[in-house]
Write a protein that holds these residues in place. Structure first.
Motif, PDB file in Angstrom:
ATOM      1  N   LEU A   1       0.823  -1.217   0.000  1.00 16.97           N
ATOM      2  CA  LEU A   1       0.000   0.000   0.000  1.00 16.97           C
ATOM      3  C   LEU A   1       0.856   1.265   0.000  1.00 16.97           C
ATOM      4  N   GLY A   2       2.102   1.146   0.455  1.00 18.01           N
ATOM      5  CA  GLY A   2       2.962   2.325   0.584  1.00 18.01           C
ATOM      6  C   GLY A   2       4.006   2.385  -0.506  1.00 18.01           C
ATOM      7  N   LYS A   3       5.260   2.566  -0.099  1.00 15.81           N
ATOM      8  CA  LYS A   3       6.341   2.747  -1.065  1.00 15.81           C
ATOM      9  C   LYS A   3       6.632   1.502  -1.890  1.00 15.81           C
ATOM     10  N   GLY A   4       6.189   0.343  -1.431  1.00 18.72           N
ATOM     11  CA  GLY A   4       6.402  -0.876  -2.193  1.00 18.72           C
ATOM     12  C   GLY A   4       5.346  -1.113  -3.253  1.00 18.72           C
ATOM     13  N   ALA A   5       4.356  -0.219  -3.346  1.00 19.84           N
ATOM     14  CA  ALA A   5       3.261  -0.380  -4.294  1.00 19.84           C
ATOM     15  C   ALA A   5       3.737  -0.228  -5.728  1.00 19.84           C
ATOM     16  N   LEU A   6       3.041  -0.898  -6.621  1.00 18.27           N
ATOM     17  CA  LEU A   6       3.374  -0.797  -8.049  1.00 18.27           C
ATOM     18  C   LEU A   6       3.280   0.637  -8.553  1.00 18.27           C
ATOM     19  N   TRP A   7       2.353   1.410  -8.009  1.00 18.25           N
ATOM     20  CA  TRP A   7       2.151   2.783  -8.452  1.00 18.25           C
ATOM     21  C   TRP A   7       3.067   3.798  -7.777  1.00 18.25           C
ATOM     22  N   SER A   8       3.879   3.338  -6.849  1.00 17.82           N
ATOM     23  CA  SER A   8       4.756   4.242  -6.115  1.00 17.82           C
ATOM     24  C   SER A   8       6.069   4.458  -6.862  1.00 17.82           C
ATOM     25  N   ALA A   9       6.486   5.701  -6.984  1.00 16.46           N
ATOM     26  CA  ALA A   9       7.750   6.011  -7.642  1.00 16.46           C
ATOM     27  C   ALA A   9       8.873   6.072  -6.635  1.00 16.46           C
ATOM     28  N   ALA A  10       8.573   6.008  -5.334  1.00 19.49           N
ATOM     29  CA  ALA A  10       9.598   6.133  -4.278  1.00 19.49           C
ATOM     30  C   ALA A  10      10.243   4.812  -3.978  1.00 19.49           C
TER      31      ALA A  10
END
Length: 158
Positions: A149-158
């Protein structure tokens, strides 16, 4: 977390990785129980229950190890922040970054970080924030916490 793991899958850990694991492992001990590691001297003045600091005066290196989750605060607050991808706003993460800067400033040595689980996530966050500093060395994490849900998400650039 207990003991030193000698293997990663079917490969033996390198000498450097074994030492990083030992730093991370020591961070789980109480401040009075922590010991020197090789040529690294434990710095009780800069350490606390969540973060442990060592200095190697021969190689001019400092090491900061961040402890993983062991308290209710870790599980209810810091781990939740990781899960939501907002760890950069958490007090644990901000304090660890400040301690890493302070550890470097004490002697001006190249500074490395390590950690396991939540401590690995703290170390990763520190690397994101300080990794481009000319004094920052390397970061080693073991089973770093991450969330889909956080930085490990597929949509996360971080």
């Amino acid at each position: 977390m207990s003991g030193i793991y000698q293997n990663l899958g079917d490969k033996e850990l390198s000498k450097t990785d074994k030492q990083q694991w030992e730093f991370a492992n020591e961070s789980y001990k109480s401040e009075r129980e922590r010991k020197d590691i090789g040529n690294y001297v434990y710095d009780g003045d800069l350490s606390d229950s969540e973060t442990a600091v060592w200095h190697n005066h021969t190689d001019k290196r400092t090491h900061v190890a961040n402890r993983g989750s062991v308290t209710a605060y870790d599980w209810a607050v810091s781990d939740l922040q990781v899960g939501l991808g907002i760890e950069g706003k958490g007090s644990r993460f901000k304090k660890a970054e400040r301690q890493t800067k302070d550890a470097h400033e004490k002697y001006g040595y190249t500074t490395d970080v390590s950690g396991h689980s939540l401590g690995g996530t703290v170390s990763s966050q520190i690397t994101q924030r300080l990794g481009n500093s000319d004094w920052f060395g390397q970061a080693t994490t073991f089973n770093s916490g991450v969330s889909s849900l956080g930085k490990g998400a597929l949509w996360s650039a971080a």
